[in-house]
Design a protein around this motif. Structure first.
Motif, PDB file in Angstrom:
ATOM      1  N   PHE A 102      -4.772   2.853   2.156  1.00 45.89           N
ATOM      2  CA  PHE A 102      -4.249   1.522   2.459  1.00 45.89           C
ATOM      3  C   PHE A 102      -2.874   1.321   1.829  1.00 45.89           C
ATOM      4  O   PHE A 102      -1.945   0.818   2.480  1.00 45.89           O
ATOM      5  N   ARG A 103      -2.723   1.721   0.574  1.00 43.52           N
ATOM      6  CA  ARG A 103      -1.441   1.536  -0.119  1.00 43.52           C
ATOM      7  C   ARG A 103      -0.338   2.374   0.512  1.00 43.52           C
ATOM      8  O   ARG A 103       0.805   1.918   0.634  1.00 43.52           O
ATOM      9  N   ILE A 108      -0.136   3.359   3.682  1.00 44.71           N
ATOM     10  CA  ILE A 108       0.236   2.737   4.963  1.00 44.71           C
ATOM     11  C   ILE A 108       1.032   1.465   4.719  1.00 44.71           C
ATOM     12  O   ILE A 108       2.018   1.188   5.424  1.00 44.71           O
ATOM     13  N   LEU A 109       0.623   0.703   3.713  1.00 45.54           N
ATOM     14  CA  LEU A 109       1.320  -0.544   3.401  1.00 45.54           C
ATOM     15  C   LEU A 109       2.768  -0.270   3.016  1.00 45.54           C
ATOM     16  O   LEU A 109       3.682  -1.020   3.406  1.00 45.54           O
ATOM     17  N   ARG A 117       4.567   2.162   4.048  1.00 48.06           N
ATOM     18  CA  ARG A 117       5.273   2.547   5.279  1.00 48.06           C
ATOM     19  C   ARG A 117       5.685   1.332   6.104  1.00 48.06           C
ATOM     20  O   ARG A 117       6.598   1.398   6.919  1.00 48.06           O
ATOM     21  N   ALA A 128      -2.346  -2.427   8.071  1.00 47.84           N
ATOM     22  CA  ALA A 128      -2.840  -1.382   7.175  1.00 47.84           C
ATOM     23  C   ALA A 128      -4.367  -1.403   7.120  1.00 47.84           C
ATOM     24  O   ALA A 128      -5.020  -0.355   7.162  1.00 47.84           O
ATOM     25  N   SER A 129      -4.931  -2.608   7.036  1.00 46.68           N
ATOM     26  CA  SER A 129      -6.394  -2.739   7.009  1.00 46.68           C
ATOM     27  C   SER A 129      -7.014  -2.231   8.307  1.00 46.68           C
ATOM     28  O   SER A 129      -8.023  -1.518   8.294  1.00 46.68           O
ATOM     29  N   THR A 181      -5.811  -0.074  10.389  1.00 41.29           N
ATOM     30  CA  THR A 181      -5.684   1.384  10.472  1.00 41.29           C
ATOM     31  C   THR A 181      -6.774   2.082   9.664  1.00 41.29           C
ATOM     32  O   THR A 181      -7.373   3.063  10.116  1.00 41.29           O
TER      33      THR A 181
END
Length: 564
Positions: free
Chosen positions: A159-160, A162-163, A165, A178-179, A181
């Motif tokens: 999650f972190r 992706i966040l 990005r 993000a969640s 995904t």
């Protein structure tokens, strides 16, 4: 005494102050409570392996909830500008005392739980767990806890990543994406990697097993049975459970010997799953078998909806045959080669489709016969078979209107008509033993005595035709398993169950769900009359549905079915 006190104080002071300051208070407390709660008894005795899995998952889940409380409480306090001043010495000593309480609770509870599991094992005539049970459960619990926490941390890390990005997007949108995904990744892994892998492995094994023949079963020679030389269905096409279904049919001579009355040779029609797995084709072939054997001329016709592997409880089909003197035709079709749980996940519509299409086709043919020549039609199924068999009807009223009776054994909690009738039960009756219109048509039973009285011993009223019986054991996890157990306490646990095998069971969020899930693995390994094991009590249940006295002595028939 003073020496002991001094040693205690020194030990307490030896607990590092810095370490205590970092202890997540709520997470530690909830994790310990989750550990203790997971050891409480449930429906059936648990092996060390399953106890360890339940303990590991429950502890991790409650620990995770405690972590949210820790973080949420801190954020809420900051948002409200609340600051509680506690002297450092008081906080440290409070944490030390809390640590002692948790260690004592976590240390003593397994011994209490082991004693409870031993009592439960004795009640079910199972081997009593000992030291090995605790060793296995402890090892598995630690491994499971570590795995669950590791997965949670890995997902948080994903999650972190992706966040980061998505840092150019608004915070709320970035968090949502993000969640989403992470959820998609999890569902993909579960669906295509885990379940897909299990389906491929188990599916291949079961397809091979389906080509086998049960030990001691040989191809029948009587024309009244599918798979015989006279049948349109070859012996090989019936599948493993189909061959078992027709291969253990009692002869007319055996029925006459057991009952002391004239008997006919029972008819059994069965169609295995075709190459395309189509239900329509299987139903057509089963009907052709009923035509070939002139099943429509029999006094009774029983439609069985099978489980995932095409299984029919031999106690149910043989009960009908012995009680009717063989003047009965039984029909069933296979809809899957997977075990029930996987069959439901793989194709949840298949059991319902099989039950609906076979029942509708048979009833349509019966209605085309002159009224004076129509056989009495009954429906039956166990477990997934009960779930699928009920699909042929829109309601209990529809069932009572269209058939002459039914015997459903061990119906899953999500079986629609069963659930609807249970919700509409008479006031003063329980979810375990619902009373419907004082038992006029529909009766639930855990034991034979409940076919004529409720669980409190209060006599039911007259039992009019058509008659329907739901056999469901208080200790059957198949009947009581439901996803709602995660966050909701069911009526069957609110009700008084003192003096029963479930007397020590208490609902706990998340924990009870996993306990009952683990119980599913042991559901058929306990003695008859408990768990998901329906045998002796099936005979009087069928007697009642067929219009006979369910309290009469049926021991001769029970022994004949048990010993073959």
């Amino acid at each position: 005494m003073r020496v002991d006190r001094v040693r205690f104080v020194r030990w307490m002071k030896g607990v590092p102050h810095a370490w205590l300051q970092r202890v997540p208070l709520a997470a530690t407390i909830f994790g310990a409570l989750g550990f203790v709660g997971s050891l409480s008894p449930s429906l059936l005795p648990r092996t060390g392996l399953f106890q360890g899995v339940v303990t590991g998952i429950s502890t991790a889940a409650w620990y995770g909830f405690g972590t949210l409380v820790d973080r949420g409480g801190l954020r809420l306090a900051r948002a409200l500008g609340v600051r509680v001043e506690v002297k450092p010495a008081v906080r440290v000593w409070s944490l030390r005392l809390l640590l002692i309480a948790i260690v004592a609770m976590v240390t003593l509870t397994p011994f209490i739980a082991l004693n409870q599991q031993q009592d439960l094992a004795r009640a079910f005539a199972q081997p009593e767990p000992g030291f090995t049970h605790g060793l296995i459960s402890g090892t598995v619990a630690i491994a499971t806890f570590a795995l669950v926490v590791g997965i949670r941390q890995a997902l948080a890390a994903l999650f972190r990543v992706i966040l980061r990005r998505l840092h150019r997007l608004p915070n709320m949108l970035a968090g949502f994406l993000a969640s989403a995904t992470v959820v998609i990744v999890v569902l993909g892994v579960v669906q295509w990697v885990l379940l897909g892998g299990v389906m491929r492995v188990v599916g291949g094994q079961q397809a091979e097993a389906n080509a086998g023949t049960p030990k001691g079963v040989t191809q029948p020679t009587l024309a009244t049975l599918s798979g015989s030389p006279a049948s349109n269905e070859s012996w090989e096409s019936l599948g493993y459970e189909g061959r078992h279904f027709v291969g253990i049919t009692p002869t007319a001579a055996r029925i006459r010997e057991v009952t002391g009355r004239p008997a006919k040779q029972p008819i059994r029609a069965y169609a295995g799953i075709g190459e395309d797995g189509g239900i329509d084709d299987a139903v057509e072939r089963a009907l052709a078998e009923l035509d070939r054997t002139d099943a429509w001329s029999r006094g009774s016709l029983v439609i069985f909806t099978t489980t995932g592997l095409g299984w029919v409880n031999r106690w149910s089909v043989q009960s009908a045959e012995y009680l009717t003197g063989g003047d009965v035709a039984s029909v069933a079709v296979q809809h899957s080669t997977l075990p029930s749980a996987l069959a439901l996940l793989d194709a949840p519509a298949k059991p319902r489709e099989a039950g609906e299409k076979l029942t509708d086709a048979v009833l349509k043919r019966v209605e085309e016969l002159p009224a004076s020549r129509r056989p009495a039609v009954y429906v039956s199924g166990e477990s997934l078979g009960a779930f699928g068999g009920e699909a042929a009807f829109t309601s209990m009223s529809d069932m009572l209107r269209r058939v002459d009776g039914a015997v459903w054994t061990g119906p899953p909690a999500f079986t629609e008509i069963h659930a609807e009738v249970t919700r509409d039960r008479q006031g003063g009756s329980t979810e375990v033993n619902p009373v419907i219109d004082n038992g006029r048509h529909v009766r639930f039973a855990d034991t034979v005595s409940e076919l004529t009285a409720d669980q409190y011993g209060r006599a039911l009223g007259p039992w009019d035709a058509p008659r329907v019986v739901y056999l469901q054991h208080r200790s059957d996890p198949v009947v009581w398993f439901h996803p709602a157990l995660i966050f909701s306490e069911p009526d069957w646990l609110r009700e008084d169950h003192s003096g029963t095998t479930t007397a020590g069971m208490t609902w706990l969020p998340v924990i009870t769900f996993w306990q009952v899930t683990a119980d599913l693995a042991k559901a058929t390994t306990v003695p008859t009359g408990y768990g998901h094991n329906y045998r002796d009590e099936v005979v009087p249940a069928w007697a009642g549905v067929l219009g006979e006295d369910p309290t009469a002595d049926y021991q001769a028939i029970i022994d004949a079915i048990r010993y073959g």
